[in-house]
Design a protein around this motif. Structure first.
Motif, mmCIF file in Angstrom:
data_model
loop_
_atom_site.group_PDB
_atom_site.id
_atom_site.type_symbol
_atom_site.label_atom_id
_atom_site.label_comp_id
_atom_site.label_asym_id
_atom_site.label_seq_id
_atom_site.Cartn_x
_atom_site.Cartn_y
_atom_site.Cartn_z
ATOM 1 N N PRO A 106 0.805 -1.225 0.000
ATOM 2 C CA PRO A 106 0.000 0.000 0.000
ATOM 3 C C PRO A 106 0.838 1.275 0.000
ATOM 4 O O PRO A 106 0.426 2.298 -0.558
ATOM 5 C CB PRO A 106 -0.812 -0.111 1.306
ATOM 6 N N LEU A 107 2.019 1.193 0.603
ATOM 7 C CA LEU A 107 2.895 2.370 0.645
ATOM 8 C C LEU A 107 3.550 2.612 -0.710
ATOM 9 O O LEU A 107 3.821 3.759 -1.077
ATOM 10 C CB LEU A 107 3.959 2.179 1.731
ATOM 11 N N GLU A 108 3.793 1.552 -1.458
ATOM 12 C CA GLU A 108 4.308 1.711 -2.818
ATOM 13 C C GLU A 108 3.314 2.502 -3.669
ATOM 14 O O GLU A 108 3.700 3.339 -4.492
ATOM 15 C CB GLU A 108 4.565 0.349 -3.457
ATOM 16 N N LEU A 109 2.026 2.223 -3.484
ATOM 17 C CA LEU A 109 0.994 2.894 -4.281
ATOM 18 C C LEU A 109 0.937 4.388 -4.006
ATOM 19 O O LEU A 109 0.489 5.160 -4.853
ATOM 20 C CB LEU A 109 -0.376 2.263 -3.995
ATOM 21 N N THR A 110 1.402 4.799 -2.830
ATOM 22 C CA THR A 110 1.392 6.228 -2.484
ATOM 23 C C THR A 110 2.704 6.918 -2.853
ATOM 24 O O THR A 110 2.839 8.124 -2.654
ATOM 25 C CB THR A 110 1.133 6.428 -0.981
ATOM 26 N N GLY A 111 3.670 6.150 -3.373
ATOM 27 C CA GLY A 111 4.958 6.740 -3.738
ATOM 28 C C GLY A 111 5.913 6.903 -2.576
ATOM 29 O O GLY A 111 6.914 7.625 -2.686
ATOM 30 N N CYS A 112 5.650 6.230 -1.465
ATOM 31 C CA CYS A 112 6.527 6.315 -0.299
ATOM 32 C C CYS A 112 7.900 5.728 -0.643
ATOM 33 O O CYS A 112 7.985 4.652 -1.245
ATOM 34 C CB CYS A 112 5.894 5.549 0.863
ATOM 35 N N PRO A 113 8.994 6.403 -0.267
ATOM 36 C CA PRO A 113 10.333 5.879 -0.556
ATOM 37 C C PRO A 113 10.552 4.495 0.059
ATOM 38 O O PRO A 113 9.994 4.177 1.112
ATOM 39 C CB PRO A 113 11.260 6.911 0.090
ATOM 40 N N LYS A 114 11.382 3.689 -0.602
ATOM 41 C CA LYS A 114 11.575 2.301 -0.195
ATOM 42 C C LYS A 114 12.038 2.178 1.253
ATOM 43 O O LYS A 114 11.519 1.344 2.013
ATOM 44 C CB LYS A 114 12.580 1.623 -1.122
ATOM 45 N N ALA A 115 12.987 2.988 1.655
ATOM 46 C CA ALA A 115 13.520 2.882 3.025
ATOM 47 C C ALA A 115 12.442 3.161 4.060
ATOM 48 O O ALA A 115 12.339 2.451 5.072
ATOM 49 C CB ALA A 115 14.692 3.842 3.207
ATOM 50 N N LYS A 116 11.604 4.157 3.792
ATOM 51 C CA LYS A 116 10.555 4.517 4.745
ATOM 52 C C LYS A 116 9.480 3.442 4.816
ATOM 53 O O LYS A 116 8.981 3.109 5.894
ATOM 54 C CB LYS A 116 9.936 5.859 4.372
ATOM 55 N N ARG A 117 9.110 2.881 3.662
ATOM 56 C CA ARG A 117 8.064 1.868 3.697
ATOM 57 C C ARG A 117 8.556 0.578 4.341
ATOM 58 O O ARG A 117 7.790 -0.102 5.032
ATOM 59 C CB ARG A 117 7.485 1.619 2.309
ATOM 60 N N GLU A 118 9.835 0.245 4.178
ATOM 61 C CA GLU A 118 10.351 -0.950 4.833
ATOM 62 C C GLU A 118 10.467 -0.739 6.338
ATOM 63 O O GLU A 118 10.203 -1.658 7.125
ATOM 64 C CB GLU A 118 11.695 -1.350 4.230
ATOM 65 N N THR A 119 10.828 0.464 6.753
ATOM 66 C CA THR A 119 10.861 0.780 8.185
ATOM 67 C C THR A 119 9.476 0.650 8.793
ATOM 68 O O THR A 119 9.297 0.060 9.867
ATOM 69 C CB THR A 119 11.407 2.200 8.415
ATOM 70 N N ARG A 120 8.470 1.187 8.086
ATOM 71 C CA ARG A 120 7.093 1.092 8.570
ATOM 72 C C ARG A 120 6.639 -0.370 8.636
ATOM 73 O O ARG A 120 5.998 -0.784 9.616
ATOM 74 C CB ARG A 120 6.166 1.888 7.638
#
Length: 260
Positions: A106-120
């Protein structure tokens, strides 16, 4: 707060019109774990799908925090769905993605950077108790573990509302208790309003502070869970109780065995 205001849903078919929902009005307060209880075909899944507009009401309105979302489309609808997580009976995980990758989707769909989405995603794996399984694939997990991944994914965008459509019906009793405990913890610690669709009285009794009983597309009773179960008024609830007399609740004693 979720306000369902005189919502009806009608489907057209070769056999004629099917009225799945009939003039339903409900208020779900922020912070509730609200159960929608009913037998198969009563309309409960259609109702919950109207809340995030996977189904659009034929008439009536859906309001979230006072905002009428009924006609949201495009960017408005996309933003709305980011704030509403949904959990399904069959988990609906991507089989070719790892646990971590399922949660980050879901974070990929919002354009969230890879490092931030993996941390989340790693934060959420801690929340659901799967921190050591991030590299596994869904086929390598038990049903309860898969549902924990689905819960984490539903929270990825910091959802304010979580819709659970028969989220425990494919699980055994012990796993169901654990998943319901997790949902209650998420509600308590993160303030996520939850709507639980279920046909199981024990699920509603264990997890929900309020319930509504739906039968043939209509709400036939609603209120605080204990009060409704203690004094059932509708034929639909009496039938559900009768069908559940041998079911043991998460506390070890079913409501029906207590004489409700």
């Amino acid at each position: 707060m979720i306000t369902i205001d005189h919502v009806s849903k009608t489907y057209a078919s070769k056999q004629g019109e099917h009225h799945a929902l009939k003039d339903i009005s409900l208020t779900i307060e922020s912070g509730d774990i609200f159960g929608i209880l009913g037998s198969s075909g009563a309309g409960k899944s259609t109702l919950v799908r109207c809340i995030n507009l996977l189904e659009r009401p034929s008439s009536g309105r859906i309001l979230i925090d006072g905002n009428d979302i009924t006609n949201y489309r495009g960017a408005q609808l996309k933003e709305l769905r980011q704030s509403i997580g949904m959990i399904f009976q069959n988990f609906s995980l991507f089989q070719q993605r790892t646990v971590l990758e399922n949660i980050t989707f879901p974070l990929e769909l919002t354009g969230c950077p890879k490092a931030k989405r993996e941390t989340r995603a790693k934060e959420l794996l801690d929340v659901v108790g799967l921190a050591d399984l991030s590299a596994r694939y869904p086929a390598q997990l038990s049903g309860g573990q898969q549902q924990r991944v689905a819960i984490a994914r539903a929270l990825a965008n910091r959802a304010k509302i979580m819709l659970c459509d028969e989220a425990t019906s494919a699980l055994d009793t012990k796993t169901t208790v654990a998943i319901l405990d997790l949902l209650k913890t998420i509600n308590r610690e993160f303030g996520v309003t939850q709507v639980l669709i279920t046909h199981a009285l024990t699920v509603a009794e264990s997890a929900c502070n309020k319930i509504a009983v739906i039968d043939d597309g209509r709400i036939v009773e609603q209120g605080a869970t204990h009060s409704v179960f203690a004094h059932p008024q509708s034929n639909a609830l009496h039938e559900l109780i009768e069908n559940s007399r041998s079911v043991i609740s998460a506390q070890g004693v079913s409501i029906v065995e207590q004489g409700a």
